[in-house]
Design a protein around this motif. Structure first.
Motif, PDB file in Angstrom:
ATOM      1  N   TYR A 274     -10.188  -7.690  -7.129  1.00  0.00           N
ATOM      2  CA  TYR A 274      -9.575  -7.121  -5.921  1.00  0.00           C
ATOM      3  C   TYR A 274      -9.178  -5.658  -6.163  1.00  0.00           C
ATOM      4  CZ  TYR A 274      -6.414  -6.422  -2.022  1.00  0.00           C
ATOM      5  OH  TYR A 274      -5.799  -5.919  -0.915  1.00  0.00           O
ATOM      6  N   ASN A 275      -8.711  -5.385  -7.381  1.00  0.00           N
ATOM      7  CA  ASN A 275      -8.238  -4.028  -7.709  1.00  0.00           C
ATOM      8  C   ASN A 275      -9.316  -3.165  -8.358  1.00  0.00           C
ATOM      9  OD1 ASN A 275      -5.361  -3.971  -6.941  1.00  0.00           O
ATOM     10  ND2 ASN A 275      -5.333  -5.777  -8.270  1.00  0.00           N
ATOM     11  N   ARG A 276     -10.564  -3.552  -8.200  1.00  0.00           N
ATOM     12  CA  ARG A 276     -11.637  -2.791  -8.846  1.00  0.00           C
ATOM     13  C   ARG A 276     -11.708  -1.380  -8.252  1.00  0.00           C
ATOM     14  NH1 ARG A 276     -13.757  -5.813  -4.918  1.00  0.00           N
ATOM     15  NH2 ARG A 276     -15.556  -5.097  -3.733  1.00  0.00           N
ATOM     16  N   PRO A 277     -12.284  -0.414  -8.992  1.00  0.00           N
ATOM     17  CA  PRO A 277     -12.321   0.967  -8.498  1.00  0.00           C
ATOM     18  C   PRO A 277     -13.104   1.088  -7.198  1.00  0.00           C
ATOM     19  CG  PRO A 277     -13.056   0.832 -10.782  1.00  0.00           C
ATOM     20  CD  PRO A 277     -12.900  -0.552 -10.314  1.00  0.00           C
ATOM     21  N   ARG A 278     -12.605   1.936  -6.318  1.00  0.00           N
ATOM     22  CA  ARG A 278     -13.313   2.231  -5.069  1.00  0.00           C
ATOM     23  C   ARG A 278     -13.340   3.735  -4.922  1.00  0.00           C
ATOM     24  NH1 ARG A 278     -10.511  -2.453  -4.100  1.00  0.00           N
ATOM     25  NH2 ARG A 278     -11.670  -4.127  -3.086  1.00  0.00           N
ATOM     26  N   LEU A 279     -14.342   4.234  -4.219  1.00  0.00           N
ATOM     27  CA  LEU A 279     -14.540   5.679  -4.174  1.00  0.00           C
ATOM     28  C   LEU A 279     -14.844   6.119  -2.746  1.00  0.00           C
ATOM     29  CD1 LEU A 279     -14.666   7.776  -6.477  1.00  0.00           C
ATOM     30  CD2 LEU A 279     -17.137   7.519  -6.450  1.00  0.00           C
ATOM     31  N   ASP A 280     -14.214   7.210  -2.321  1.00  0.00           N
ATOM     32  CA  ASP A 280     -14.538   7.817  -1.032  1.00  0.00           C
ATOM     33  C   ASP A 280     -15.715   8.773  -1.276  1.00  0.00           C
ATOM     34  OD1 ASP A 280     -14.699   9.177   1.315  1.00  0.00           O
ATOM     35  OD2 ASP A 280     -12.608   9.860   1.351  1.00  0.00           O
ATOM     36  N   ILE A 281     -16.852   8.511  -0.655  1.00  0.00           N
ATOM     37  CA  ILE A 281     -18.039   9.314  -0.992  1.00  0.00           C
ATOM     38  C   ILE A 281     -18.045  10.685  -0.321  1.00  0.00           C
ATOM     39  CG2 ILE A 281     -19.551   7.397  -1.592  1.00  0.00           C
ATOM     40  CD1 ILE A 281     -20.831   7.658   1.171  1.00  0.00           C
TER      41      ILE A 281
END
Ligand SMILES: NC(=O)c1ccc[n+]([C@@H]2O[C@H](COP(=O)([O-])OP(=O)(O)OC[C@H]3O[C@@H](n4cnc5c(N)ncnc54)[C@H](OP(=O)(O)O)[C@@H]3O)[C@@H](O)[C@H]2O)c1
Length: 355
Positions: A274-281
């Motif tokens: 759930y807390n895996r990295p996410r990125l705004d492209i």
């Protein structure tokens, strides 16, 4: 009738359910060779596969294993003359396979079979293909590594990590190495002549930005050109931020999302997932940074890409890979448990005694 032994996980979920079976192996079909195994290389993905966390793995009766070395015992050249066939009986070879490696005998298509330097042992040969293909593909095909560039290598004392260090050294790149345990620092200093300041012992991810700043300052480097990321988790963002424009963040593993123990701890896994990295492209355009994913399965499916890369790898004249620990073939579960402690240095190998 030729028999072989193989490790099987009848129903995925736990390392503890590995069982040793015996079965008949047919003669190789046309374009294949039969190989008597001498050494099997363990990979992190074997742990994932046994636990049912590797999407591409068969759901039942899985024999783990991506690579092994041995001796050719039979060929099937079909219409082709045996002397024109790429391999002959008695050749010492290493091969990669999409699962199935934990067996004492194999029938393998010749495109996945390679010869290795004479001075290497079977264990050293079995320690090479998966890690070498991975390190090379990440650094050169995706990373486009150039002389003088700075590369962050996570788990640098591991199989992929050590080969990456050797390859970066070949092109005179700069290395920042991370390890999860301080016991590995001395090994990296002695073997790769790294300064202690180039090595980060990962603790809490909140300390990672400062650790990266200090290592870059020591190398007189403005930031990271390439990140070899086999961890993800909280270490992703600080490394991404520390990349300079044109930086390439190559994601090829998710070790920090996994839990130890024979079976997955689903609660902990769920939380980490759930807390895996996410990125705004959107900002990536202005930052001039890239994130790239890579899985060796792609190379398995594109056999023709592999042989030229193998030739480059052998042409690099790298020293034989470091074999950290050897287990007897009968001790596969113990070897996997040891591997997943995260304390191993170099490659873990299963040895098959000569029949
Ligand atoms: N995408 C692909 O095709 C591909 C192919 C090969 C390998 N890989 C990935 O590359 C990474 C390295 O693979 P490898 O086979 O060379 O393994 P390895 O580095 O020899 O061993 C695994 C290392 O991962 C680190 N680690 C981090 N979290 C861990 C955890 N929860 N449990 C156990 N170990 C943990 C440990 O080193 P430190 O604690 O020192 O960091 C450990 O020594 C793995 O993540 C693997 O999945 C991907």
């Amino acid at each position: 009738m030729t028999l072989r032994k193989l490790w099987v996980v009848p129903k995925l979920g736990s390392i503890a359910s590995l069982e040793l079976r015996e079965e008949e192996i047919p003669l190789p079909e046309v374009g294949h060779v039969q190989i008597a195994t001498r050494a099997v290389g363990l990979n992190f993905a074997d742990v994932f596969a046994c636990k049912g966390l590797y999407a591409a793995a068969p759901k039942e009766n899985l024999t783990p294993g991506f690579e092994a070395s041995g001796v050719v015992t039979a060929i099937n050249s079909g219409e082709e003359k045996a002397e024109d066939y790429p391999f002959k009986v008695g050749d010492r070879v290493v091969f990669i396979t999409q699962f199935g490696g934990y067996a004492t005998r194999h029938n393998i298509a010749t495109g996945y079979v390679f010869t290795f330097p004479e001075e290497w042992s079977f264990a050293q040969a079995a320690a090479f293909p998966v890690q070498a293909f991975t390190a090379y593909y990440a650094l050169f095909e995706l990373g486009a590594l150039k002389k003088g560039q700075t590369v962050l290598v996570h788990s640098a004392a591991g199989g992929v990590g050590q080969l990456a260090l050797r390859m970066i050294n070949k092109v005179e790149g700069k290395v920042i190495a991370t390890v999860g345990n301080p016991t590995k620092v001395e090994f990296l200093v002695e073997t790769f002549k790294l300064d202690k300041e180039q090595i980060i012992v990962r603790k809490d991810a909140s300390e990672f930005p400062a650790q990266l700043d200090a290592a870059c300052a020591h190398l007189d480097s403005k930031g990271l050109n390439i990140v070899m990321d086999s961890l993800m988790g909280g270490f992703f963002s600080p490394a991404y931020k520390k990349m300079v424009p044109m930086g390439r963040h190559i994601v090829f593993g998710s070790a920090s999302l996994t839990t130890t123990g024979d079976s997955p701890s689903w609660l902990s896994l769920g939380w980490r997932f759930y807390n895996r990295p996410r990125l705004d492209i959107l900002p990536m355009i202005n930052y001039n940074k890239a994130v790239m994913g890579f899985n060796l399965v792609y190379l398995f499916d594109n056999m023709d890409i592999m042989k030229p890369i193998w030739d480059i790898l052998i042409g690099m004249s790298l020293p034989p890979p470091h074999v950290g620990e050897e287990f007897d073939f009968s001790e596969a579960a113990e070897a996997l448990r040891r591997f997943q402690t995260g304390l191993t240095v170099g490659k873990v190998i299963l040895i098959v005694k000569e029949e």
